[in-house]
Motif scaffolding. Sequence first.
Motif, PDB file in Angstrom:
ATOM      1  N   UNK A  80       0.876  -1.180   0.000  1.00  8.84           N
ATOM      2  CA  UNK A  80       0.000   0.000   0.000  1.00  8.84           C
ATOM      3  C   UNK A  80       0.910   1.227   0.000  1.00  8.84           C
ATOM      4  N   UNK A  81       1.434   1.557  -1.173  1.00  9.93           N
ATOM      5  CA  UNK A  81       2.391   2.644  -1.303  1.00  9.93           C
ATOM      6  C   UNK A  81       1.694   3.931  -1.716  1.00  9.93           C
ATOM      7  N   UNK A  82       2.360   5.053  -1.448  1.00  8.21           N
ATOM      8  CA  UNK A  82       1.793   6.347  -1.800  1.00  8.21           C
ATOM      9  C   UNK A  82       0.697   6.796  -0.858  1.00  8.21           C
ATOM     10  N   UNK A  83       0.620   6.194   0.313  1.00  6.15           N
ATOM     11  CA  UNK A  83      -0.358   6.603   1.318  1.00  6.15           C
ATOM     12  C   UNK A  83       0.290   6.498   2.692  1.00  6.15           C
ATOM     13  N   UNK A  84      -0.256   7.171   3.659  1.00  7.82           N
ATOM     14  CA  UNK A  84       0.341   7.161   4.990  1.00  7.82           C
ATOM     15  C   UNK A  84      -0.721   6.942   6.052  1.00  7.82           C
ATOM     16  N   UNK A  85      -0.283   6.455   7.204  1.00  4.22           N
ATOM     17  CA  UNK A  85      -1.184   6.229   8.335  1.00  4.22           C
ATOM     18  C   UNK A  85      -1.460   7.554   9.039  1.00  4.22           C
ATOM     19  N   UNK A  86      -2.696   7.735   9.471  1.00  7.28           N
ATOM     20  CA  UNK A  86      -3.079   8.963  10.175  1.00  7.28           C
ATOM     21  C   UNK A  86      -3.618   8.697  11.572  1.00  7.28           C
ATOM     22  N   UNK A  87      -3.944   7.437  11.870  1.00  8.28           N
ATOM     23  CA  UNK A  87      -4.517   7.151  13.186  1.00  8.28           C
ATOM     24  C   UNK A  87      -4.389   5.665  13.491  1.00  8.28           C
ATOM     25  N   UNK A  88      -4.090   5.364  14.754  1.00 12.16           N
ATOM     26  CA  UNK A  88      -4.052   3.983  15.237  1.00 12.16           C
ATOM     27  C   UNK A  88      -5.139   3.796  16.271  1.00 12.16           C
ATOM     28  N   UNK A  89      -6.050   2.853  16.019  1.00 14.22           N
ATOM     29  CA  UNK A  89      -7.099   2.487  16.965  1.00 14.22           C
ATOM     30  C   UNK A  89      -6.699   1.152  17.575  1.00 14.22           C
ATOM     31  N   UNK A  90      -6.121   1.200  18.769  1.00 13.16           N
ATOM     32  CA  UNK A  90      -5.627  -0.022  19.380  1.00 13.16           C
ATOM     33  C   UNK A  90      -6.758  -0.917  19.859  1.00 13.16           C
ATOM     34  N   UNK A  91      -7.892  -0.337  20.258  1.00 13.02           N
ATOM     35  CA  UNK A  91      -9.008  -1.157  20.723  1.00 13.02           C
ATOM     36  C   UNK A  91      -9.559  -2.032  19.596  1.00 13.02           C
ATOM     37  N   UNK A  92      -9.704  -1.443  18.415  1.00 17.31           N
ATOM     38  CA  UNK A  92     -10.235  -2.187  17.262  1.00 17.31           C
ATOM     39  C   UNK A  92      -9.128  -2.857  16.451  1.00 17.31           C
ATOM     40  N   UNK A  93      -7.886  -2.589  16.825  1.00 15.11           N
ATOM     41  CA  UNK A  93      -6.735  -3.077  16.053  1.00 15.11           C
ATOM     42  C   UNK A  93      -6.881  -2.682  14.589  1.00 15.11           C
ATOM     43  N   UNK A  94      -7.004  -1.390  14.381  1.00 17.79           N
ATOM     44  CA  UNK A  94      -7.160  -0.831  13.044  1.00 17.79           C
ATOM     45  C   UNK A  94      -6.203   0.331  12.837  1.00 17.79           C
ATOM     46  N   UNK A  95      -5.730   0.454  11.596  1.00 18.58           N
ATOM     47  CA  UNK A  95      -4.915   1.590  11.188  1.00 18.58           C
ATOM     48  C   UNK A  95      -5.694   2.352  10.130  1.00 18.58           C
ATOM     49  N   UNK A  96      -5.886   3.635  10.350  1.00 18.55           N
ATOM     50  CA  UNK A  96      -6.598   4.481   9.397  1.00 18.55           C
ATOM     51  C   UNK A  96      -5.580   5.202   8.521  1.00 18.55           C
ATOM     52  N   UNK A  97      -5.834   5.215   7.214  1.00 13.65           N
ATOM     53  CA  UNK A  97      -4.929   5.818   6.256  1.00 13.65           C
ATOM     54  C   UNK A  97      -5.453   7.154   5.765  1.00 13.65           C
ATOM     55  N   UNK A  98      -4.560   7.937   5.191  1.00  9.89           N
ATOM     56  CA  UNK A  98      -4.911   9.277   4.748  1.00  9.89           C
ATOM     57  C   UNK A  98      -5.933   9.258   3.613  1.00  9.89           C
ATOM     58  N   UNK A  99      -6.013   8.163   2.881  1.00 13.78           N
ATOM     59  CA  UNK A  99      -6.979   8.076   1.778  1.00 13.78           C
ATOM     60  C   UNK A  99      -8.381   7.696   2.250  1.00 13.78           C
ATOM     61  N   UNK A 100      -8.570   7.563   3.573  1.00 12.97           N
ATOM     62  CA  UNK A 100      -9.886   7.250   4.123  1.00 12.97           C
ATOM     63  C   UNK A 100     -10.121   5.782   4.382  1.00 12.97           C
ATOM     64  N   UNK A 101      -9.232   4.926   3.934  1.00 18.58           N
ATOM     65  CA  UNK A 101      -9.388   3.491   4.159  1.00 18.58           C
ATOM     66  C   UNK A 101      -8.784   3.098   5.508  1.00 18.58           C
TER      67      UNK A 101
END
Length: 401
Positions: A80-101
């Motif tokens: 997943x290149x050309x995008x960056x992480x913007x938020x880590x949700x440790x409770x849900x074990x999710x990483x949110x990316x700048x593209x909204x995914x």
Amino acid sequence: MDKRHPDRIVIVGASAAGLTAAETARKDGFAGDIVMVGAENSAPYMRPPLSKQILAGTWAEDRALFRSRGELDALNVEWRLGTSAVHLDRDKRQIHLVDGSSIDYDGLVIATGVSPIQLSDGHQLAGVHVLRTANDARALGSDFTPGRRLVVIGAGFLGCEVAAVARTAQLHVTVVDPLEAPMMRQLGAEIGGQIARLHQSHGVEMVLGNGVSSLQSHRGSVTGVELTNGTLLEADLVLVAIGSTPGTEWLTDSGLSLSNGVDCDEFCLAAPGIVAAGDVASWHHPSYGRRMRLEHQTNAFEQGAVAARTLLGTATEPFAPIPFFWSDQYNVKVQVYGTPHRDATVSITHGDPNQGRFTAVYRHNGQMEAILTWNLPREAVRLRQELVSDMALRAPSVANL
């Protein structure tokens, strides 16, 4: 350590540490999903050549890639290149990316590196550069024209290496730093003095003991650098090389400890199911007895491997390497093993600085902390063994690294 084995590993940072973590996981038998997130559009590449061979034009950019396309494909990684992480949700074990995914994970490797510190103003001006990525090197190199005036703000490794390349390319070069010697933070005043004399012998003007108050401009382009003592240095180009900050801005509300990068234990574990490696990781080094964060490629390789094994539950020893870094400037190769303490004493043990070949040993409280060689690579290997032996008395696991 977290003994729960993940089914899906997400690596944030397509870096030396991130790539090594993926390769180590596969080598050690991990057959689950691996997702690699990278802010740049490029596969992982070496950063040390950016300020040397690539900037000088002696390497094509693809020569800096760590692996061929075939080798990367064989890793069976989702890129997943050309995008960056913007938020880590440790409770849900999710990483949110700048593209909204978002991406779910079982195990997370944080390998987001560092970002250059910029001046408070002036970075929008044409001719003002930082150097961290291949794009940065390309932009800076395109401005290298013989006779132009380059002011390098910051006399650390990066600033000194760029100054050497620029001077070789026949630019007029001035290096500015608030300390009394270049690379003083890393190598101390005595060796820093040797670095200063090296550059001065090649025609670089060293303006030391002075800070920068502002950049001057005309019609959107930089024209000068004003120092805190009122001196104005004329400039066609400016490189800002005043340090870096760990890439943790996306983790500020994650609940992770972020005192200086991502704080980890001696196994690179930051939290259950989360490890960090490379420039962004701050960990407790059991041999030095203090927390460290190293911005060196060799450390990124070694730490990426340990971090992956910690996630998989197979790490058996604390991460306690002998740090190694090097710098090429003109015809000089400086190699350093260990981490010099700021209060260490330095002694020349072999050769003569005036002859351009010597070794130096750093000691603190009677203990060997680091060794340095100047154009004596074979001596570096021998002295490293002495350092390993000395440190093994403090932490036996070091001798095995």
